[in-house]
Design a protein around this motif. Structure first.
Motif, PDB file in Angstrom:
ATOM      1  N   ASN A   1      51.058  33.779  42.908  1.00 61.93           N
ATOM      2  CA  ASN A   1      49.558  33.979  43.506  1.00 61.93           C
ATOM      3  C   ASN A   1      48.903  35.033  43.153  1.00 61.93           C
ATOM      4  O   ASN A   1      47.654  35.066  42.691  1.00 61.93           O
ATOM      5  CB  ASN A   1      49.677  33.945  44.960  1.00 61.93           C
ATOM      6  N   LEU A   2      49.675  36.234  42.531  1.00 61.51           N
ATOM      7  CA  LEU A   2      49.056  37.280  41.798  1.00 61.51           C
ATOM      8  C   LEU A   2      48.462  36.916  40.608  1.00 61.51           C
ATOM      9  O   LEU A   2      47.435  37.037  40.077  1.00 61.51           O
ATOM     10  CB  LEU A   2      49.971  38.433  41.791  1.00 61.51           C
ATOM     11  N   LEU A   3      49.148  36.244  39.717  1.00 62.28           N
ATOM     12  CA  LEU A   3      48.818  35.661  38.479  1.00 62.28           C
ATOM     13  C   LEU A   3      47.919  34.651  38.711  1.00 62.28           C
ATOM     14  O   LEU A   3      46.754  34.651  37.955  1.00 62.28           O
ATOM     15  CB  LEU A   3      49.977  34.902  37.560  1.00 62.28           C
ATOM     16  N   LYS A   4      47.694  33.795  39.627  1.00 63.50           N
ATOM     17  CA  LYS A   4      46.848  32.674  39.689  1.00 63.50           C
ATOM     18  C   LYS A   4      45.478  33.574  40.184  1.00 63.50           C
ATOM     19  O   LYS A   4      44.339  33.041  39.731  1.00 63.50           O
ATOM     20  CB  LYS A   4      47.237  31.632  40.780  1.00 63.50           C
ATOM     21  N   THR A   5      45.227  34.447  41.176  1.00 64.30           N
ATOM     22  CA  THR A   5      44.415  35.066  41.304  1.00 64.30           C
ATOM     23  C   THR A   5      43.733  35.678  40.357  1.00 64.30           C
ATOM     24  O   THR A   5      42.387  35.751  40.179  1.00 64.30           O
ATOM     25  CB  THR A   5      44.669  36.097  42.517  1.00 64.30           C
ATOM     26  N   THR A   6      44.431  36.600  39.451  1.00 62.19           N
ATOM     27  CA  THR A   6      43.833  37.286  38.254  1.00 62.19           C
ATOM     28  C   THR A   6      43.337  36.307  37.388  1.00 62.19           C
ATOM     29  O   THR A   6      42.109  36.704  36.977  1.00 62.19           O
ATOM     30  CB  THR A   6      45.277  38.106  37.811  1.00 62.19           C
TER      31      THR A   6
ATOM     32  N   MET B   1      41.970  33.244  37.936  1.00 61.35           N
ATOM     33  CA  MET B   1      40.707  32.761  38.560  1.00 61.35           C
ATOM     34  C   MET B   1      39.390  33.655  38.784  1.00 61.35           C
ATOM     35  O   MET B   1      38.552  33.383  38.618  1.00 61.35           O
ATOM     36  CB  MET B   1      41.147  32.221  40.020  1.00 61.35           C
ATOM     37  N   ASN B   2      40.051  35.050  38.714  1.00 63.88           N
ATOM     38  CA  ASN B   2      39.006  35.832  38.818  1.00 63.88           C
ATOM     39  C   ASN B   2      38.491  36.273  37.505  1.00 63.88           C
ATOM     40  O   ASN B   2      37.289  37.079  37.386  1.00 63.88           O
ATOM     41  CB  ASN B   2      39.602  37.283  39.262  1.00 63.88           C
ATOM     42  N   GLY B   3      39.054  35.709  36.424  1.00 66.42           N
ATOM     43  CA  GLY B   3      38.786  36.257  34.913  1.00 66.42           C
ATOM     44  C   GLY B   3      39.256  37.430  34.390  1.00 66.42           C
ATOM     45  O   GLY B   3      38.560  37.945  33.264  1.00 66.42           O
ATOM     46  N   THR B   4      40.086  38.014  35.029  1.00 68.34           N
ATOM     47  CA  THR B   4      40.514  39.380  34.863  1.00 68.34           C
ATOM     48  C   THR B   4      41.448  39.192  33.600  1.00 68.34           C
ATOM     49  O   THR B   4      42.146  38.238  33.387  1.00 68.34           O
ATOM     50  CB  THR B   4      41.551  40.095  35.819  1.00 68.34           C
ATOM     51  N   THR B   5      41.187  40.048  32.496  1.00 67.47           N
ATOM     52  CA  THR B   5      41.517  39.769  31.033  1.00 67.47           C
ATOM     53  C   THR B   5      42.604  40.969  30.814  1.00 67.47           C
ATOM     54  O   THR B   5      43.554  40.884  29.954  1.00 67.47           O
ATOM     55  CB  THR B   5      40.676  39.886  30.266  1.00 67.47           C
ATOM     56  N   HIS B   6      42.544  42.109  31.506  1.00 72.05           N
ATOM     57  CA  HIS B   6      43.280  43.325  31.094  1.00 72.05           C
ATOM     58  C   HIS B   6      42.979  44.605  32.176  1.00 72.05           C
ATOM     59  O   HIS B   6      41.721  44.396  33.045  1.00 72.05           O
ATOM     60  CB  HIS B   6      42.904  43.675  29.890  1.00 72.05           C
ATOM     61  N   PHE B   7      43.930  45.522  32.449  1.00 76.94           N
ATOM     62  CA  PHE B   7      43.686  46.501  33.272  1.00 76.94           C
ATOM     63  C   PHE B   7      43.641  47.709  32.300  1.00 76.94           C
ATOM     64  O   PHE B   7      44.288  47.814  31.313  1.00 76.94           O
ATOM     65  CB  PHE B   7      44.621  46.902  34.289  1.00 76.94           C
TER      66      PHE B   7
ATOM     67  N   GLY C   1      46.118  51.205  37.336  1.00 76.24           N
ATOM     68  CA  GLY C   1      45.015  50.490  37.833  1.00 76.24           C
ATOM     69  C   GLY C   1      45.601  48.792  38.308  1.00 76.24           C
ATOM     70  O   GLY C   1      45.318  48.464  38.986  1.00 76.24           O
ATOM     71  N   TYR C   2      46.547  48.439  37.250  1.00 77.32           N
ATOM     72  CA  TYR C   2      47.182  47.366  37.692  1.00 77.32           C
ATOM     73  C   TYR C   2      48.221  47.719  38.922  1.00 77.32           C
ATOM     74  O   TYR C   2      47.871  46.541  39.774  1.00 77.32           O
ATOM     75  CB  TYR C   2      48.070  47.025  36.462  1.00 77.32           C
ATOM     76  N   GLU C   3      48.862  48.527  38.912  1.00 77.98           N
ATOM     77  CA  GLU C   3      49.709  48.842  40.232  1.00 77.98           C
ATOM     78  C   GLU C   3      48.896  48.957  41.556  1.00 77.98           C
ATOM     79  O   GLU C   3      49.183  48.246  42.432  1.00 77.98           O
ATOM     80  CB  GLU C   3      50.570  50.155  40.075  1.00 77.98           C
ATOM     81  N   GLU C   4      47.712  49.269  41.291  1.00 81.10           N
ATOM     82  CA  GLU C   4      46.853  49.323  42.585  1.00 81.10           C
ATOM     83  C   GLU C   4      46.238  48.009  42.940  1.00 81.10           C
ATOM     84  O   GLU C   4      46.298  47.498  44.102  1.00 81.10           O
ATOM     85  CB  GLU C   4      45.854  50.471  42.343  1.00 81.10           C
ATOM     86  N   TYR C   5      45.837  47.391  41.836  1.00 85.28           N
ATOM     87  CA  TYR C   5      45.350  45.952  42.241  1.00 85.28           C
ATOM     88  C   TYR C   5      46.352  45.242  42.689  1.00 85.28           C
ATOM     89  O   TYR C   5      46.239  44.259  43.570  1.00 85.28           O
ATOM     90  CB  TYR C   5      44.782  45.281  40.914  1.00 85.28           C
ATOM     91  N   LYS C   6      47.587  45.384  42.233  1.00 86.06           N
ATOM     92  CA  LYS C   6      48.675  44.543  42.614  1.00 86.06           C
ATOM     93  C   LYS C   6      49.253  44.868  44.204  1.00 86.06           C
ATOM     94  O   LYS C   6      49.445  44.140  44.880  1.00 86.06           O
ATOM     95  CB  LYS C   6      50.157  44.854  41.528  1.00 86.06           C
ATOM     96  N   SER C   7      49.383  46.165  44.515  1.00 87.08           N
ATOM     97  CA  SER C   7      49.602  46.515  45.794  1.00 87.08           C
ATOM     98  C   SER C   7      48.588  46.196  46.930  1.00 87.08           C
ATOM     99  O   SER C   7      48.903  45.708  47.712  1.00 87.08           O
ATOM    100  CB  SER C   7      49.690  48.007  46.135  1.00 87.08           C
ATOM    101  N   THR C   8      47.262  46.165  46.411  1.00 86.49           N
ATOM    102  CA  THR C   8      46.119  45.733  47.151  1.00 86.49           C
ATOM    103  C   THR C   8      46.306  44.160  47.391  1.00 86.49           C
ATOM    104  O   THR C   8      46.140  43.840  48.646  1.00 86.49           O
ATOM    105  CB  THR C   8      44.879  46.077  46.775  1.00 86.49           C
ATOM    106  N   PHE C   9      46.423  43.367  46.520  1.00 86.46           N
ATOM    107  CA  PHE C   9      46.883  42.111  46.419  1.00 86.46           C
ATOM    108  C   PHE C   9      47.796  41.863  47.404  1.00 86.46           C
ATOM    109  O   PHE C   9      47.943  40.719  47.986  1.00 86.46           O
ATOM    110  CB  PHE C   9      46.913  41.331  44.982  1.00 86.46           C
ATOM    111  N   MET C  10      49.011  42.371  47.232  1.00 85.82           N
ATOM    112  CA  MET C  10      50.129  41.952  47.994  1.00 85.82           C
ATOM    113  C   MET C  10      50.126  42.186  49.484  1.00 85.82           C
ATOM    114  O   MET C  10      50.607  41.573  50.515  1.00 85.82           O
ATOM    115  CB  MET C  10      51.469  42.664  47.299  1.00 85.82           C
TER     116      MET C  10
END
Length: 194
Positions: free
Chosen positions: A59-64, A66-72, A77-86
């Motif tokens: 779901n993290l991969l799918k959301t990323t 779908m949001n068009g995120t290409t990099h951090f 920054g990635y760890e913060e995004y991941k923890s917020t998502f989880m």
């Protein structure tokens, strides 16, 4: 290698097959956006991942994607995004309830899970089977589907674990003749993929 190539063909030739030179092994890697979107639509939305950890990572991969995120810009920054998502998107399914409702076909999944995580062994001359995993829900589903007796138990810490950070794991141990025969009949069922 032939099996991986066959899987790749079935998946509309997405990804790249890498063969290891120093061992008889290969892997299929799908790294491009179009290939990943194809897998989302044609595999994972039809055959969902059942363990909580794998489903959350998917779901993290799918959301990323779908949001068009290409990099951090940074690992932080990635760890913060991941923890917020989880925190906001982690969902625990009751797999037994989903199976009972008819919304989940699990036999081939169970065989794959056993293939990856299960262990047959002899204990004092008796055939036994054990499967250990961090997702108790998955083991409860296997116990329920096979209609076997033993409970899923939390693995107790062993002396070699002292002072180490380790995830809690759960075990399903099968040793009765009746339950072993039930498992063998399930694994030998010609309707399932071996």
């Amino acid at each position: 290698m032939a099996l991986i190539e066959n899987i790749r063909e079935i998946l509309n030739n997405v990804g790249v097959v890498y063969n290891y030179q120093n061992k008889n092994d290969s892997r299929l890697a799908v790294n491009d956006r179009q290939g990943l979107l194809y897998l989302i639509d044609n595999v994972f939305e039809i055959y969902p991942l059942l363990t909580t950890n794998q489903r959350n990572r998917y779901n993290l991969l799918k959301t990323t994607l779908m949001n068009g995120t290409t990099h951090f810009k940074t690992l932080e920054g990635y760890e913060e995004y991941k923890s917020t998502f989880m925190l906001s998107n982690s969902v625990v399914w009751d797999l037994v309830e989903l199976y009972e409702s008819g919304n989940l076909q699990v036999d081939n999944w169970i065989i794959g899970f056993i293939n990856g995580e299960g262990c047959f062994y002899l204990n004092k001359g008796r055939c036994s089977f054990m499967i250990e995993h961090t997702d108790k829900n998955a083991l409860d589903l296997i116990k329920h589907r096979l209609n076997i007796g033993p409970s899923v138990l939390e693995r107790s810490a062993r002396s070699r674990d002292e002072g180490k950070a380790r995830k809690t794991t759960y075990q399903l141990n099968i040793s009765s003749k009746k339950d072993i025969n039930t498992l063998i009949a399930f694994l030998d069922n010609k309707e399932n993929i071996p």
